[in-house]
Design a protein around this motif. Structure first.
Motif, mmCIF file in Angstrom:
data_model
loop_
_atom_site.group_PDB
_atom_site.id
_atom_site.type_symbol
_atom_site.label_atom_id
_atom_site.label_comp_id
_atom_site.label_asym_id
_atom_site.label_seq_id
_atom_site.Cartn_x
_atom_site.Cartn_y
_atom_site.Cartn_z
ATOM 1 N N ASP A 7 -3.178 -1.641 1.229
ATOM 2 C CA ASP A 7 -3.583 -1.195 -0.106
ATOM 3 C C ASP A 7 -3.478 0.322 -0.240
ATOM 4 O O ASP A 7 -4.217 0.946 -0.984
ATOM 5 C CB ASP A 7 -4.997 -1.675 -0.436
ATOM 6 N N GLU A 8 -2.537 0.921 0.477
ATOM 7 C CA GLU A 8 -2.369 2.370 0.459
ATOM 8 C C GLU A 8 -1.170 2.786 -0.388
ATOM 9 O O GLU A 8 -0.222 2.027 -0.549
ATOM 10 C CB GLU A 8 -2.137 2.903 1.874
ATOM 11 N N GLU A 9 -1.231 4.008 -0.908
ATOM 12 C CA GLU A 9 -0.084 4.670 -1.512
ATOM 13 C C GLU A 9 0.160 5.930 -0.699
ATOM 14 O O GLU A 9 -0.783 6.610 -0.301
ATOM 15 C CB GLU A 9 -0.349 5.041 -2.964
ATOM 16 N N ARG A 10 1.444 6.258 -0.441
ATOM 17 C CA ARG A 10 1.740 7.443 0.355
ATOM 18 C C ARG A 10 3.162 7.914 0.067
ATOM 19 O O ARG A 10 3.977 7.161 -0.446
ATOM 20 C CB ARG A 10 1.568 7.160 1.838
ATOM 21 N N CYS A 18 4.045 2.067 -1.828
ATOM 22 C CA CYS A 18 2.858 1.469 -2.430
ATOM 23 C C CYS A 18 2.651 0.096 -1.782
ATOM 24 O O CYS A 18 3.291 -0.880 -2.166
ATOM 25 C CB CYS A 18 3.055 1.336 -3.937
#
Length: 61
Positions: A7-10, A18
């Motif tokens: 559930d990360e954005e980077r 995403c």
């Protein structure tokens, strides 16, 4: 579709990532019927701990 599981954005090396899981992906699926959804492990060497969310959808008529 396939997304790295999470559930990360980077941003890495100028590319936006995403990650998605079963809960977060649903916000993008309005207007589609989910035909199948499953998680698989990464098959690349040295990445066996990484997982992928795979989704097959069909556009609603």
């Amino acid at each position: 579709m396939s997304f790295k599981y999470g559930d990360e954005e980077r941003v890495k090396e100028g590319r936006f990532f995403c990650d998605q899981n079963e809960q977060t992906i649903n916000q993008y699926l309005a207007g589609f019927d989910v035909k199948d959804m499953w998680v698989t492990g990464d098959q690349r060497e040295g990445r066996s701990s990484e997982q992928w969310l795979n989704v097959i959808v069909e556009k609603q008529e």
